[in-house]
Design a protein around this motif. Structure first.
Motif, PDB file in Angstrom:
ATOM      1  N   CYS A 267       0.832  -1.202   0.000  1.00 37.09           N
ATOM      2  CA  CYS A 267       0.000   0.000   0.000  1.00 37.09           C
ATOM      3  C   CYS A 267       0.873   1.261   0.000  1.00 37.09           C
TER       4      CYS A 267
ATOM      5  N   CYS B 288       2.733   1.991   3.207  1.00 34.82           N
ATOM      6  CA  CYS B 288       3.898   1.142   3.447  1.00 34.82           C
ATOM      7  C   CYS B 288       5.090   1.572   2.588  1.00 34.82           C
TER       8      CYS B 288
ATOM      9  N   CYS C  52       1.151  -3.599   9.231  1.00 29.87           N
ATOM     10  CA  CYS C  52       0.135  -3.041   8.327  1.00 29.87           C
ATOM     11  C   CYS C  52      -1.050  -4.021   8.217  1.00 29.87           C
TER      12      CYS C  52
ATOM     13  N   GLU D 154      -3.479  -3.765   5.858  1.00 30.33           N
ATOM     14  CA  GLU D 154      -4.003  -3.855   4.487  1.00 30.33           C
ATOM     15  C   GLU D 154      -3.820  -5.270   3.929  1.00 30.33           C
TER      16      GLU D 154
ATOM     17  N   CYS E 213      -0.822  -5.992   1.709  1.00 26.72           N
ATOM     18  CA  CYS E 213       0.454  -6.001   2.442  1.00 26.72           C
ATOM     19  C   CYS E 213       0.625  -7.293   3.239  1.00 26.72           C
TER      20      CYS E 213
END
Ligand SMILES: [Zn+2]
Ligand SMILES: [Zn+2]
Length: 429
Positions: free
Chosen positions: A197, A200, A214, A216, A219
């Protein structure tokens, strides 16, 4: 002339009032927690709400969320750059240095209960002004300290009736072995820029350890195959961590080894941990987190002082207590007697009458503002008291008071100087 409508003031966004009906939760948690902390020889410390902004920049780190994005800062009229405290560890370390605690017998064991401020997006149980109970043990590098802190955290949660937590634990090494790991992690992420992302991509440059926590989806896939700190720990760090885990095994505290737990703050070394609700809970955010921070005191200008600590968010704990319907004791007395009064003379004297009864250890209530006796007796009924004292104009002048038994409605005139003894006698039955 136009009349300007009065403004409806509201608490600042993300900040809240703690109302009387919620105070019982605060008292309950603090009574249990402070009792345990005192048993384990922790002493309370209070630090100012404002600190030099520089303390957090240097101590916690500019690239962390709580300093980089969420800190409240202000400039005083004298030109000082101050910040509303976003966390309690750096201020405690500052107080340790400033007050010369390094000469006291070590380790120094401190705890605090204080409001913190973070300009974050408000959510349920997450406020911009919130409260933390934190503990810090300074001046001891041994794994027994980490273990005692974890044990105590576990005991405190258990004592308030919250059992459904998993202890996630990891070691993030120290200044000796972590740089090698960070290099390996950077190498790994070199080819992954398109697979992570946007946030990141920034983290990789600024504070790469943070990519590991993270949330997401895209990720998570990359993180799965990333190198793990555990494989890079040098002998000393590996042994330290192993011993911490042995302590936990011995104390029968279950834990989950979580290689992706890094914690958001720069000051951590070696052990880091979080208490996260188990799968059945409605919220998966941690209620307690902490770790070892052997370099913090030096970083902010003090002597070499290894240390470790944790903090728990009290608003989140209260939310969990409410969700679990934990039975929390009420605050305030359960009255046995209600004092009703009528007329100016009686009203003035009733202040002393109330105090006399209270001083004798009899739980009493009254409502000084109300005028009709009927209305006051209705309150007495609701409160479920055994007796009402009715103190009117005539009684005040005669120096007597009417004692009414609420169940039967039987009333009797008693001289004022005898009323305390009479109540004691009747309440004993
Ligand atoms: Zn190391
Ligand atoms: Zn990400």
């Amino acid at each position: 002339m136009k009349v300007k409508k009065a403004k409806n003031f509201q608490a600042p966004k993300g900040m809240h009032d703690i109302l009387p009906e919620d105070q019982k939760y605060w008292r309950y948690i603090l009574k249990k927690a402070e009792g345990l902390l005192e048993d384990y020889s922790f002493e309370k410390i209070e630090t100012p709400i404002l600190e030099s902004t520089e303390l957090f920049l240097r101590g916690v780190g500019e690239t962390t969320d709580i300093v980089g994005k969420e800190i409240y800062t202000l400039k005083t009229k004298g030109g000082d750059e101050l910040a509303l405290r976003p966390e309690g560890t750096a201020p405690t370390a500052r107080a340790y240095i400033e007050n010369g605690m390094q000469v006291r017998p070590h380790p120094i064991k401190l705890y605090y209960v204080e409001p913190m401020f973070r300009h974050d997006q408000p959510q349920q149980g997450r406020y911009r002004q919130f409260h933390q109970l934190g503990v810090e043990t300074l001046g001891d590098t041994s794994e027994a300290v980490d273990a005692e802190l974890l044990f105590l955290a576990h005991k405190i949660l258990e004592s308030i009736g919250l059992h459904n937590y998993n202890v996630h634990i990891n070691s993030i090494g120290d200044q000796n072995c972590r740089p090698i790991y960070i290099r390996a992690l950077k190498d790994y992420y070199k080819t992954k820029a398109k697979k992570i992302c946007a946030q990141c991509r920034v983290r990789v440059k600024e504070n790469i350890l943070r990519v590991l926590d993270c949330k997401e989806e895209i990720c998570r896939d990359v993180i799965k195959d990333a190198p793990q700190m555990m494989d890079f720990l040098d002998d000393e760090c590996r042994l330290h961590f192993k011993h911490v885990l042995e302590f936990l095994d011995e104390a029968k505290i279950p834990y989950i080894l979580n290689p992706h737990l890094v914690r958001g703050l720069d000051y951590y070394t070696r052990t880091v941990f979080e208490f996260i609700p188990d799968e059945n809970a409605s919220s998966q955010s941690s209620v307690l987190s902490g770790g070892r921070y052997d370099k913090l005191v030096e970083t902010i200008g003090g002597p070499k002082t290894p240390a470790a600590g944790w903090a728990m968010g009290l608003e989140r704990l209260i939310l969990a207590l409410k969700e679990k319907n934990v039975n929390v004791p009420q605050i305030g007395i359960k009255p046995k007697v209600f004092l009703a009064q009528l007329g100016d003379v009686a009203k003035r004297r009733s202040l002393l009458l109330f105090e006399e009864v209270r001083k004798a250890g009899i739980e009493i209530k009254s409502s000084l503002g109300r005028d009709s006796i009927k209305g006051q007796l209705r309150i007495a009924n609701k409160l479920g008291v055994k007796f009402a004292l009715i103190f009117g104009q005539k009684e005040a002048i005669d120096g007597t008071v009417i004692l009414r038994e609420m169940d039967t409605g039987v009333q009797e005139n008693i001289p004022l100087e005898k009323i305390v003894d009479e109540l004691k006698k009747r309440l004993k039955k």
